[in-house]
Design a protein around this motif. Structure first.
Motif, mmCIF file in Angstrom:
data_model
loop_
_atom_site.group_PDB
_atom_site.id
_atom_site.type_symbol
_atom_site.label_atom_id
_atom_site.label_comp_id
_atom_site.label_asym_id
_atom_site.label_seq_id
_atom_site.Cartn_x
_atom_site.Cartn_y
_atom_site.Cartn_z
ATOM 1 N N ARG A 179 1.038 -1.112 0.002
ATOM 2 C CA ARG A 179 -0.070 -0.075 -0.173
ATOM 3 C C ARG A 179 0.965 1.215 -0.063
ATOM 4 O O ARG A 179 0.752 2.160 -0.712
ATOM 5 C CB ARG A 179 -0.978 -0.329 1.127
ATOM 6 C CG ARG A 179 -2.003 0.918 1.157
ATOM 7 C CD ARG A 179 -3.084 0.615 2.146
ATOM 8 N NE ARG A 179 -4.470 1.176 1.855
ATOM 9 C CZ ARG A 179 -5.243 0.800 0.925
ATOM 10 N NH1 ARG A 179 -5.008 -0.288 0.447
ATOM 11 N NH2 ARG A 179 -6.340 1.520 0.848
ATOM 12 N N GLU A 192 -6.856 8.586 0.528
ATOM 13 C CA GLU A 192 -6.071 8.341 1.744
ATOM 14 C C GLU A 192 -4.801 8.736 1.843
ATOM 15 O O GLU A 192 -4.606 9.177 3.017
ATOM 16 C CB GLU A 192 -5.915 6.521 1.686
ATOM 17 C CG GLU A 192 -5.351 5.867 2.904
ATOM 18 C CD GLU A 192 -4.916 4.365 2.823
ATOM 19 O OE1 GLU A 192 -4.265 3.778 3.567
ATOM 20 O OE2 GLU A 192 -5.745 3.889 1.875
ATOM 21 N N SER A 208 -4.232 6.945 7.061
ATOM 22 C CA SER A 208 -3.888 5.622 7.658
ATOM 23 C C SER A 208 -2.381 5.699 8.119
ATOM 24 O O SER A 208 -1.571 6.714 7.713
ATOM 25 C CB SER A 208 -3.942 4.556 6.618
ATOM 26 O OG SER A 208 -3.191 4.774 5.435
ATOM 27 N N GLU A 223 0.056 4.127 7.088
ATOM 28 C CA GLU A 223 0.742 4.061 5.675
ATOM 29 C C GLU A 223 0.736 5.486 4.830
ATOM 30 O O GLU A 223 1.693 5.772 4.372
ATOM 31 C CB GLU A 223 0.140 2.959 4.860
ATOM 32 C CG GLU A 223 0.368 1.536 5.140
ATOM 33 C CD GLU A 223 -0.673 1.152 6.218
ATOM 34 O OE1 GLU A 223 -0.516 -0.083 6.589
ATOM 35 O OE2 GLU A 223 -1.602 1.920 6.347
#
Length: 195
Positions: free
Chosen positions: A61, A120, A126, A128
Motif C-alpha cells: 500500500r 487516503e 492511515s 501508511e
C-alpha cells in the motif's frame, strides 16, 4: 480482464506518461529541473529502503501511494509548495479532479481503487499514508539539498516545510534532523551540491 478493460489500461498508461514531462521546481545534481515522475520514482525507492524499519504496515500500500500520490499533476502540472498560499486555488481538489479525468479509461474497480488510495494519501488517513506524506516531504528536501539550484534558491523555506508530516513517526523525525542539518549548511552557502 477482457479486451476492452485491457485497452482502457493501455489508454490510462498513455495518458499517465504525461507525468514524465511535468517539471517541478527542484533541480537535479546536474542542474536540470526534475520531473514529477522522477520524484515519484525516488520516493518509492526511498520507501523501499525503509521497509524493515516500518513493521506492521502494509508495504504494498505504501508503494502504491508513492507511485500515484502526484499522478493528477500529469494534467495541470505541479504547484511548488512555496506558491501554495491561502487564497490560491485548492491544489488537492484540482489534483483529484485531474486524477479522475486521467483514470477515466480504466475499468470502474481500478478507477475506484486508484481514487481511494489517492484520497487516503491526501487525507493522511492511515499509518501508511502518513509515512508516505512524510517521506514525500523528505525526498523533496533531499533533492533540494542535492540539486544544482539557482543562486536565489530559498533553503530557509525547507526548514519549516512539511514539519507536521515529518513529526508523525520517530523514523521520519530522525531523517528530518539529518536533512535539516544539510539544509542549514546549504542555506549558509557552506556546502556545495553533491555530484
Amino acid at each position: 480482464m477482457d479486451k476492452s478493460e485491457l485497452t482502457g489500461c493501455i489508454a490510462f498508461l498513455q495518458e499517465a506518461e504525461r507525468l514524465k514531462n511535468v517539471l517541478r521546481s527542484a533541480h537535479t545534481s546536474e542542474g536540470r529541473r526534475e520531473s514529477t515522475a522522477e520524484h515519484s520514482w525516488r520516493l518509492a525507492l526511498f520507501a523501499m529502503l525503509l521497509e524493515d524499519e516500518l513493521p506492521g504496515l502494509d508495504f504494498a500500500r505504501i508503494l502504491k501511494m508513492c507511485v500515484i500520490h502526484d499522478l493528477g499533476e500529469a494534467i495541470h502540472g505541479d504547484i511548488p509548495a512555496i506558491h501554495q498560499t491561502p487564497g490560491a486555488p485548492d491544489k488537492s481538489a484540482r489534483e483529484r479532479e485531474d486524477l479522475q479525468t486521467l483514470a477515466a479509461p480504466l475499468p470502474e474497480r481500478l478507477r475506484a481503487q486508484l481514487l481511494s488510495l489517492w484520497d487516503e494519501y491526501d487525507n493522511a488517513a492511515s499509518p501508511e499514508a502518513r509515512i508516505v506524506k512524510g517521506l514525500d516531504k523528505l525526498e523533496t528536501m533531499i533533492q533540494h539539498n542535492q540539486g544544482m539550484n539557482p543562486a536565489d534558491f530559498d533553503y530557509a523555506f525547507n526548514l519549516g516545510y512539511g514539519t507536521m508530516h515529518t513529526a508523525r513517526h520517530p523514523l521520519l523525525a530522525a531523517l528530518r534532523e539529518m536533512v535539516d542539518e544539510v539544509t542549514r549548511e546549504r542555506a549558509l552557502g557552506g556546502l556545495r551540491a553533491p555530484r
